[in-house]
Design a protein around this motif. Structure first.
Motif, PDB file in Angstrom:
ATOM      1  N   SER A   1       0.819  -1.218   0.000  1.00 49.80           N
ATOM      2  CA  SER A   1       0.000   0.000   0.000  1.00 49.80           C
ATOM      3  C   SER A   1       0.850   1.264   0.000  1.00 49.80           C
ATOM      4  O   SER A   1       0.299   2.367  -0.011  1.00 49.80           O
ATOM      5  CB  SER A   1      -0.901   0.027   1.234  1.00 49.80           C
ATOM      6  N   GLY A   2       2.157   1.100   0.075  1.00 52.25           N
ATOM      7  CA  GLY A   2       3.040   2.264   0.069  1.00 52.25           C
ATOM      8  C   GLY A   2       3.289   2.876   1.431  1.00 52.25           C
ATOM      9  O   GLY A   2       3.820   3.980   1.528  1.00 52.25           O
ATOM     10  N   HIS A   3       2.934   2.189   2.501  1.00 51.80           N
ATOM     11  CA  HIS A   3       3.136   2.693   3.862  1.00 51.80           C
ATOM     12  C   HIS A   3       4.463   2.167   4.408  1.00 51.80           C
ATOM     13  O   HIS A   3       4.506   1.184   5.147  1.00 51.80           O
ATOM     14  CB  HIS A   3       1.984   2.271   4.774  1.00 51.80           C
ATOM     15  N   LEU A   4       5.531   2.850   4.064  1.00 55.26           N
ATOM     16  CA  LEU A   4       6.860   2.391   4.471  1.00 55.26           C
ATOM     17  C   LEU A   4       7.083   2.512   5.975  1.00 55.26           C
ATOM     18  O   LEU A   4       7.856   1.740   6.546  1.00 55.26           O
ATOM     19  CB  LEU A   4       7.941   3.163   3.712  1.00 55.26           C
ATOM     20  N   ASP A   5       6.421   3.453   6.625  1.00 55.34           N
ATOM     21  CA  ASP A   5       6.593   3.601   8.070  1.00 55.34           C
ATOM     22  C   ASP A   5       6.059   2.379   8.823  1.00 55.34           C
ATOM     23  O   ASP A   5       6.647   1.947   9.808  1.00 55.34           O
ATOM     24  CB  ASP A   5       5.933   4.880   8.577  1.00 55.34           C
ATOM     25  N   VAL A   6       4.961   1.804   8.357  1.00 55.85           N
ATOM     26  CA  VAL A   6       4.410   0.596   8.983  1.00 55.85           C
ATOM     27  C   VAL A   6       5.351  -0.581   8.764  1.00 55.85           C
ATOM     28  O   VAL A   6       5.608  -1.376   9.678  1.00 55.85           O
ATOM     29  CB  VAL A   6       2.998   0.287   8.423  1.00 55.85           C
ATOM     30  N   LEU A   7       5.910  -0.682   7.560  1.00 62.36           N
ATOM     31  CA  LEU A   7       6.880  -1.746   7.278  1.00 62.36           C
ATOM     32  C   LEU A   7       8.114  -1.590   8.158  1.00 62.36           C
ATOM     33  O   LEU A   7       8.620  -2.576   8.705  1.00 62.36           O
ATOM     34  CB  LEU A   7       7.285  -1.736   5.809  1.00 62.36           C
ATOM     35  N   ALA A   8       8.606  -0.356   8.297  1.00 65.56           N
ATOM     36  CA  ALA A   8       9.795  -0.118   9.130  1.00 65.56           C
ATOM     37  C   ALA A   8       9.534  -0.533  10.576  1.00 65.56           C
ATOM     38  O   ALA A   8      10.396  -1.153  11.214  1.00 65.56           O
ATOM     39  CB  ALA A   8      10.197   1.347   9.056  1.00 65.56           C
ATOM     40  N   GLN A   9       8.367  -0.223  11.103  1.00 64.54           N
ATOM     41  CA  GLN A   9       8.020  -0.616  12.473  1.00 64.54           C
ATOM     42  C   GLN A   9       7.937  -2.131  12.594  1.00 64.54           C
ATOM     43  O   GLN A   9       8.427  -2.721  13.561  1.00 64.54           O
ATOM     44  CB  GLN A   9       6.686   0.033  12.886  1.00 64.54           C
ATOM     45  N   ALA A  10       7.341  -2.788  11.607  1.00 67.67           N
ATOM     46  CA  ALA A  10       7.204  -4.250  11.644  1.00 67.67           C
ATOM     47  C   ALA A  10       8.567  -4.925  11.592  1.00 67.67           C
ATOM     48  O   ALA A  10       8.823  -5.889  12.322  1.00 67.67           O
ATOM     49  CB  ALA A  10       6.334  -4.728  10.479  1.00 67.67           C
ATOM     50  N   VAL A  11       9.451  -4.417  10.755  1.00 64.95           N
ATOM     51  CA  VAL A  11      10.796  -5.006  10.649  1.00 64.95           C
ATOM     52  C   VAL A  11      11.582  -4.777  11.940  1.00 64.95           C
ATOM     53  O   VAL A  11      12.316  -5.659  12.389  1.00 64.95           O
ATOM     54  CB  VAL A  11      11.531  -4.438   9.413  1.00 64.95           C
ATOM     55  N   THR A  12      11.408  -3.637  12.560  1.00 68.23           N
ATOM     56  CA  THR A  12      12.077  -3.364  13.832  1.00 68.23           C
ATOM     57  C   THR A  12      11.620  -4.349  14.905  1.00 68.23           C
ATOM     58  O   THR A  12      12.448  -4.917  15.631  1.00 68.23           O
ATOM     59  CB  THR A  12      11.796  -1.915  14.290  1.00 68.23           C
ATOM     60  N   VAL A  13      10.323  -4.554  15.008  1.00 65.70           N
ATOM     61  CA  VAL A  13       9.802  -5.531  15.973  1.00 65.70           C
ATOM     62  C   VAL A  13      10.327  -6.927  15.647  1.00 65.70           C
ATOM     63  O   VAL A  13      10.739  -7.678  16.539  1.00 65.70           O
ATOM     64  CB  VAL A  13       8.252  -5.511  15.996  1.00 65.70           C
ATOM     65  N   ALA A  14      10.346  -7.268  14.376  1.00 70.28           N
ATOM     66  CA  ALA A  14      10.815  -8.596  13.958  1.00 70.28           C
ATOM     67  C   ALA A  14      12.270  -8.811  14.364  1.00 70.28           C
ATOM     68  O   ALA A  14      12.627  -9.857  14.921  1.00 70.28           O
ATOM     69  CB  ALA A  14      10.648  -8.755  12.446  1.00 70.28           C
ATOM     70  N   PHE A  15      13.124  -7.844  14.095  1.00 62.72           N
ATOM     71  CA  PHE A  15      14.541  -7.996  14.451  1.00 62.72           C
ATOM     72  C   PHE A  15      14.744  -8.035  15.963  1.00 62.72           C
ATOM     73  O   PHE A  15      15.543  -8.818  16.475  1.00 62.72           O
ATOM     74  CB  PHE A  15      15.384  -6.880  13.838  1.00 62.72           C
ATOM     75  N   ASN A  16      14.017  -7.192  16.684  1.00 56.41           N
ATOM     76  CA  ASN A  16      14.170  -7.167  18.145  1.00 56.41           C
ATOM     77  C   ASN A  16      13.760  -8.491  18.780  1.00 56.41           C
ATOM     78  O   ASN A  16      14.441  -9.000  19.669  1.00 56.41           O
ATOM     79  CB  ASN A  16      13.355  -6.022  18.745  1.00 56.41           C
ATOM     80  N   THR A  17      12.655  -9.052  18.338  1.00 53.94           N
ATOM     81  CA  THR A  17      12.218 -10.321  18.920  1.00 53.94           C
ATOM     82  C   THR A  17      13.157 -11.462  18.527  1.00 53.94           C
ATOM     83  O   THR A  17      13.379 -12.385  19.314  1.00 53.94           O
ATOM     84  CB  THR A  17      10.770 -10.664  18.507  1.00 53.94           C
ATOM     85  N   THR A  18      13.719 -11.379  17.330  1.00 51.02           N
ATOM     86  CA  THR A  18      14.693 -12.395  16.918  1.00 51.02           C
ATOM     87  C   THR A  18      15.917 -12.359  17.818  1.00 51.02           C
ATOM     88  O   THR A  18      16.385 -13.402  18.301  1.00 51.02           O
ATOM     89  CB  THR A  18      15.124 -12.170  15.456  1.00 51.02           C
ATOM     90  N   VAL A  19      16.431 -11.171  18.059  1.00 54.50           N
ATOM     91  CA  VAL A  19      17.619 -11.037  18.903  1.00 54.50           C
ATOM     92  C   VAL A  19      17.333 -11.502  20.323  1.00 54.50           C
ATOM     93  O   VAL A  19      18.136 -12.225  20.921  1.00 54.50           O
ATOM     94  CB  VAL A  19      18.134  -9.578  18.884  1.00 54.50           C
ATOM     95  N   LEU A  20      16.180 -11.129  20.870  1.00 53.43           N
ATOM     96  CA  LEU A  20      15.835 -11.579  22.226  1.00 53.43           C
ATOM     97  C   LEU A  20      15.716 -13.097  22.287  1.00 53.43           C
ATOM     98  O   LEU A  20      16.253 -13.737  23.204  1.00 53.43           O
ATOM     99  CB  LEU A  20      14.520 -10.948  22.685  1.00 53.43           C
ATOM    100  N   GLY A  21      15.019 -13.679  21.329  1.00 54.58           N
ATOM    101  CA  GLY A  21      14.841 -15.132  21.322  1.00 54.58           C
ATOM    102  C   GLY A  21      16.161 -15.874  21.206  1.00 54.58           C
ATOM    103  O   GLY A  21      16.400 -16.862  21.907  1.00 54.58           O
ATOM    104  N   LEU A  22      17.032 -15.408  20.324  1.00 57.37           N
ATOM    105  CA  LEU A  22      18.331 -16.062  20.173  1.00 57.37           C
ATOM    106  C   LEU A  22      19.206 -15.875  21.408  1.00 57.37           C
ATOM    107  O   LEU A  22      19.935 -16.790  21.806  1.00 57.37           O
ATOM    108  CB  LEU A  22      19.045 -15.549  18.922  1.00 57.37           C
ATOM    109  N   SER A  23      19.142 -14.706  22.019  1.00 48.40           N
ATOM    110  CA  SER A  23      19.922 -14.471  23.250  1.00 48.40           C
ATOM    111  C   SER A  23      19.481 -15.404  24.361  1.00 48.40           C
ATOM    112  O   SER A  23      20.310 -15.963  25.080  1.00 48.40           O
ATOM    113  CB  SER A  23      19.763 -13.013  23.700  1.00 48.40           C
ATOM    114  N   ILE A  24      18.187 -15.570  24.498  1.00 47.27           N
ATOM    115  CA  ILE A  24      17.658 -16.498  25.502  1.00 47.27           C
ATOM    116  C   ILE A  24      18.130 -17.916  25.200  1.00 47.27           C
ATOM    117  O   ILE A  24      18.567 -18.647  26.095  1.00 47.27           O
ATOM    118  CB  ILE A  24      16.113 -16.436  25.535  1.00 47.27           C
ATOM    119  N   GLY A  25      18.048 -18.305  23.943  1.00 39.62           N
ATOM    120  CA  GLY A  25      18.468 -19.648  23.546  1.00 39.62           C
ATOM    121  C   GLY A  25      19.943 -19.891  23.793  1.00 39.62           C
ATOM    122  O   GLY A  25      20.340 -20.955  24.279  1.00 39.62           O
ATOM    123  N   ILE A  26      20.783 -18.912  23.480  1.00 37.67           N
ATOM    124  CA  ILE A  26      22.224 -19.054  23.695  1.00 37.67           C
ATOM    125  C   ILE A  26      22.521 -19.195  25.174  1.00 37.67           C
ATOM    126  O   ILE A  26      23.285 -20.075  25.589  1.00 37.67           O
ATOM    127  CB  ILE A  26      22.977 -17.860  23.088  1.00 37.67           C
TER     128      ILE A  26
END
Length: 139
Positions: free
Chosen positions: A89-114
């Motif tokens: 839809s051309g809403h890059l700000d929503v995509l940027a927020q979604a990618v930020t959440v995605a990366f943050n949760t990935t890092v937290l999950g991997l840190s917990i796993g390590i």
């Protein structure tokens, strides 16, 4: 189905935060075990207590090692669906927020796993050595 999956993001994020707290708690317990907790049980010849404590401590570490990355992956995938739809839809700000959440949760999950994996490996080594010491003492 999008709405149901979207509702899962908040519980996944809360669970990740709870697992971060549990990981830090387990790290503190492991430091206590290493600095004298295991040695005290060996000196008191408390084999049954040592075995039950080892089983529980290792199970908790294994739980962290397995569940953390799974929740991190869920936290990665859940926001990407709406983010990609927003991109269409051309809403890059929503995509940027979604990618930020995605990366943050990935890092937290991997840190917990390590941390869970490391604690599990160290605890196995410590408790195996303590049990071997008790067995040598019994001979």
């Amino acid at each position: 189905m999008d709405a149901v999956v979207g509702w899962l993001l908040a519980p996944v994020m809360l669970a990740l935060l709870a697992l971060v707290a549990l990981s830090l708690w387990e790290l503190g317990l492991a430091i206590g075990e290493r600095s004298g907790g295991i040695r005290g049980l060996v000196e008191a010849d408390r084999r049954d207590r040592l075995a039950s404590r080892a089983r529980r401590a290792i199970d908790r570490a294994d739980l962290l090692a397995r569940i953390g990355p799974m929740l991190g992956l869920m936290g990665t995938l859940i926001p990407l669906g709406p983010g990609l739809a927003a991109l269409a839809s051309g809403h890059l700000d929503v995509l940027a927020q979604a990618v930020t959440v995605a990366f943050n949760t990935t890092v937290l999950g991997l840190s917990i796993g390590i941390l869970g994996y490391l604690l599990g490996r160290l605890r196995r080594r410590w408790y195996d050595a303590a049990m071997a010491q008790l067995e040598r003492r019994a001979q």
